[in-house]
Design a protein around this motif. Structure first.
Motif, mmCIF file in Angstrom:
data_model
loop_
_atom_site.group_PDB
_atom_site.id
_atom_site.type_symbol
_atom_site.label_atom_id
_atom_site.label_comp_id
_atom_site.label_asym_id
_atom_site.label_seq_id
_atom_site.Cartn_x
_atom_site.Cartn_y
_atom_site.Cartn_z
ATOM 1 N N GLN A 114 52.091 44.502 36.155
ATOM 2 C CA GLN A 114 52.448 43.143 36.553
ATOM 3 C C GLN A 114 53.794 42.782 35.932
ATOM 4 O O GLN A 114 54.072 43.153 34.794
ATOM 5 C CB GLN A 114 51.352 42.129 36.186
ATOM 6 C CG GLN A 114 51.149 41.882 34.722
ATOM 7 C CD GLN A 114 50.129 42.800 34.082
ATOM 8 O OE1 GLN A 114 49.876 43.898 34.553
ATOM 9 N NE2 GLN A 114 49.552 42.370 32.977
ATOM 10 N N ASP A 115 54.598 42.068 36.718
ATOM 11 C CA ASP A 115 55.928 41.698 36.240
ATOM 12 C C ASP A 115 56.440 40.521 37.059
ATOM 13 O O ASP A 115 56.236 40.468 38.267
ATOM 14 C CB ASP A 115 56.892 42.876 36.387
ATOM 15 C CG ASP A 115 58.144 42.728 35.528
ATOM 16 O OD1 ASP A 115 58.238 41.754 34.750
ATOM 17 O OD2 ASP A 115 59.027 43.594 35.633
ATOM 18 N N GLU A 137 47.567 44.648 29.353
ATOM 19 C CA GLU A 137 46.190 44.188 29.159
ATOM 20 C C GLU A 137 45.159 45.215 29.626
ATOM 21 O O GLU A 137 43.988 45.104 29.275
ATOM 22 C CB GLU A 137 45.971 42.862 29.903
ATOM 23 C CG GLU A 137 46.875 41.736 29.451
ATOM 24 C CD GLU A 137 46.616 41.313 28.018
ATOM 25 O OE1 GLU A 137 45.462 41.379 27.562
ATOM 26 O OE2 GLU A 137 47.585 40.913 27.354
ATOM 27 N N LYS A 138 45.567 46.179 30.475
ATOM 28 C CA LYS A 138 44.643 47.185 31.044
ATOM 29 C C LYS A 138 43.467 46.529 31.762
ATOM 30 O O LYS A 138 42.353 47.037 31.757
ATOM 31 C CB LYS A 138 44.145 48.160 29.972
ATOM 32 C CG LYS A 138 45.236 48.939 29.284
ATOM 33 C CD LYS A 138 45.864 49.958 30.208
ATOM 34 C CE LYS A 138 46.786 50.893 29.475
ATOM 35 N NZ LYS A 138 48.175 50.690 29.728
ATOM 36 N N ILE A 139 43.725 45.347 32.337
ATOM 37 C CA ILE A 139 42.735 44.607 33.116
ATOM 38 C C ILE A 139 43.368 44.346 34.474
ATOM 39 O O ILE A 139 44.558 44.022 34.548
ATOM 40 C CB ILE A 139 42.383 43.262 32.437
ATOM 41 C CG1 ILE A 139 41.831 43.498 31.038
ATOM 42 C CG2 ILE A 139 41.394 42.467 33.271
ATOM 43 C CD1 ILE A 139 41.703 42.217 30.216
ATOM 44 N N SER A 153 56.711 28.575 40.947
ATOM 45 C CA SER A 153 56.269 29.024 39.626
ATOM 46 C C SER A 153 55.171 30.051 39.830
ATOM 47 O O SER A 153 54.517 30.087 40.880
ATOM 48 C CB SER A 153 55.782 27.854 38.776
ATOM 49 O OG SER A 153 54.671 27.239 39.400
ATOM 50 N N PHE A 154 54.981 30.900 38.834
ATOM 51 C CA PHE A 154 54.043 32.014 38.938
ATOM 52 C C PHE A 154 53.096 32.037 37.739
ATOM 53 O O PHE A 154 53.515 31.735 36.620
ATOM 54 C CB PHE A 154 54.796 33.350 38.971
ATOM 55 C CG PHE A 154 55.828 33.434 40.064
ATOM 56 C CD1 PHE A 154 55.456 33.823 41.330
ATOM 57 C CD2 PHE A 154 57.150 33.100 39.812
ATOM 58 C CE1 PHE A 154 56.407 33.903 42.344
ATOM 59 C CE2 PHE A 154 58.105 33.177 40.814
ATOM 60 C CZ PHE A 154 57.728 33.576 42.081
ATOM 61 N N LYS A 155 51.866 32.444 38.007
ATOM 62 C CA LYS A 155 50.897 32.613 36.925
ATOM 63 C C LYS A 155 50.156 33.929 37.129
ATOM 64 O O LYS A 155 49.523 34.141 38.165
ATOM 65 C CB LYS A 155 49.906 31.442 36.913
ATOM 66 C CG LYS A 155 48.903 31.556 35.783
ATOM 67 C CD LYS A 155 47.975 30.351 35.717
ATOM 68 C CE LYS A 155 47.045 30.500 34.517
ATOM 69 N NZ LYS A 155 46.120 29.382 34.429
ATOM 70 N N ILE A 156 50.252 34.813 36.135
ATOM 71 C CA ILE A 156 49.494 36.056 36.160
ATOM 72 C C ILE A 156 48.051 35.749 35.786
ATOM 73 O O ILE A 156 47.808 35.047 34.796
ATOM 74 C CB ILE A 156 50.093 37.097 35.197
ATOM 75 C CG1 ILE A 156 51.515 37.484 35.630
ATOM 76 C CG2 ILE A 156 49.184 38.336 35.114
ATOM 77 C CD1 ILE A 156 52.245 38.375 34.652
ATOM 78 N N LYS A 157 47.120 36.268 36.560
ATOM 79 C CA LYS A 157 45.704 36.062 36.294
ATOM 80 C C LYS A 157 45.013 37.419 36.232
ATOM 81 O O LYS A 157 45.528 38.398 36.744
ATOM 82 C CB LYS A 157 45.077 35.167 37.364
ATOM 83 C CG LYS A 157 45.755 33.772 37.406
ATOM 84 C CD LYS A 157 45.046 32.825 38.286
ATOM 85 C CE LYS A 157 43.892 32.223 37.519
ATOM 86 N NZ LYS A 157 43.219 31.159 38.281
ATOM 87 N N TYR A 158 43.852 37.430 35.602
ATOM 88 C CA TYR A 158 43.115 38.678 35.425
ATOM 89 C C TYR A 158 41.723 38.567 36.014
ATOM 90 O O TYR A 158 41.135 37.497 36.038
ATOM 91 C CB TYR A 158 43.044 39.024 33.933
ATOM 92 C CG TYR A 158 44.404 39.220 33.327
ATOM 93 C CD1 TYR A 158 45.040 40.464 33.434
ATOM 94 C CD2 TYR A 158 45.096 38.184 32.718
ATOM 95 C CE1 TYR A 158 46.311 40.645 32.918
ATOM 96 C CE2 TYR A 158 46.364 38.358 32.195
ATOM 97 C CZ TYR A 158 46.969 39.601 32.310
ATOM 98 O OH TYR A 158 48.224 39.785 31.809
ATOM 99 N N ILE A 159 41.245 39.701 36.488
ATOM 100 C CA ILE A 159 39.903 39.738 37.087
ATOM 101 C C ILE A 159 38.860 39.420 36.037
ATOM 102 O O ILE A 159 38.926 39.832 34.926
ATOM 103 C CB ILE A 159 39.623 41.106 37.732
ATOM 104 C CG1 ILE A 159 40.540 41.307 38.934
ATOM 105 C CG2 ILE A 159 38.172 41.224 38.147
ATOM 106 C CD1 ILE A 159 40.368 42.604 39.643
#
Length: 159
Positions: A114-115, A137-139, A153-159
């Motif tokens: 992710q970037d 994060e390896k997620i 705007s951007f937001k990285i989210k995780y499963i």
């Protein structure tokens, strides 16, 4: 009124992970896109995504899609054709590609990292992989973009 874009990539046939994200984010986005290596049926992708492209493990659909939300122009690509192990060269090629498509934002996949790079125009956004993450994060990860007129705007989210 702002619009939200769900951005996924690199599920590599794990449709259950796509469905997990779609359920988790249900009602929280207006549009969804996928940056390649879905490794599933095109009919499935058309059912769940407004825009998607083929990756190096897919075939039979499109390699590039351009679209506009509010006043922001996006180009969606998997990016295996621009890829370089030299990150500066890779980003230079992606930005050149984005400028050719008159895009404000290039959404790409392929690397599984992710970037969000806003240091130059166009902005480069990679949601990482929901199935085979290589990020810190390896997620499994994905991104929600919020578009308000010409601002994003951007937001990285995780499963």
């Amino acid at each position: 009124m702002s619009k939200k874009l769900l951005i996924l990539s690199d599920s590599h046939g794990f449709n259950d992970l796509i469905e997990k994200v779609l359920k988790k984010e249900e009602g929280e986005y207006d549009f969804a896109c996928f940056a390649g290596d879905h490794c599933t049926e095109i009919s499935y992708m058309k059912q769940h995504f407004h825009w998607f492209v083929d990756g190096n493990n897919d075939y039979g659909y499109k390699n590039v899609q351009a679209f506009t939300i509010e006043d922001v122009k996006f180009v969606l690509v998997h990016s295996q054709h621009q890829f370089s192990f030299d990150k500066n060269k890779y980003f230079l090629e992606l930005r050149k590609f984005g400028k050719e498509h008159k895009a404000n934002v290039v959404i790409y996949g392929h690397t599984h990292y992710q970037d969000i790079d806003e240091t130059n125009v166009p902005i480069l956004v990679n949601p990482g992989s929901i199935a085979l993450p290589r990020g810190p994060e390896k997620i499994g990860s994905y991104i929600i973009a919020t578009i308000n007129n010409d601002r994003i705007s951007f937001k990285i989210k995780y499963i």
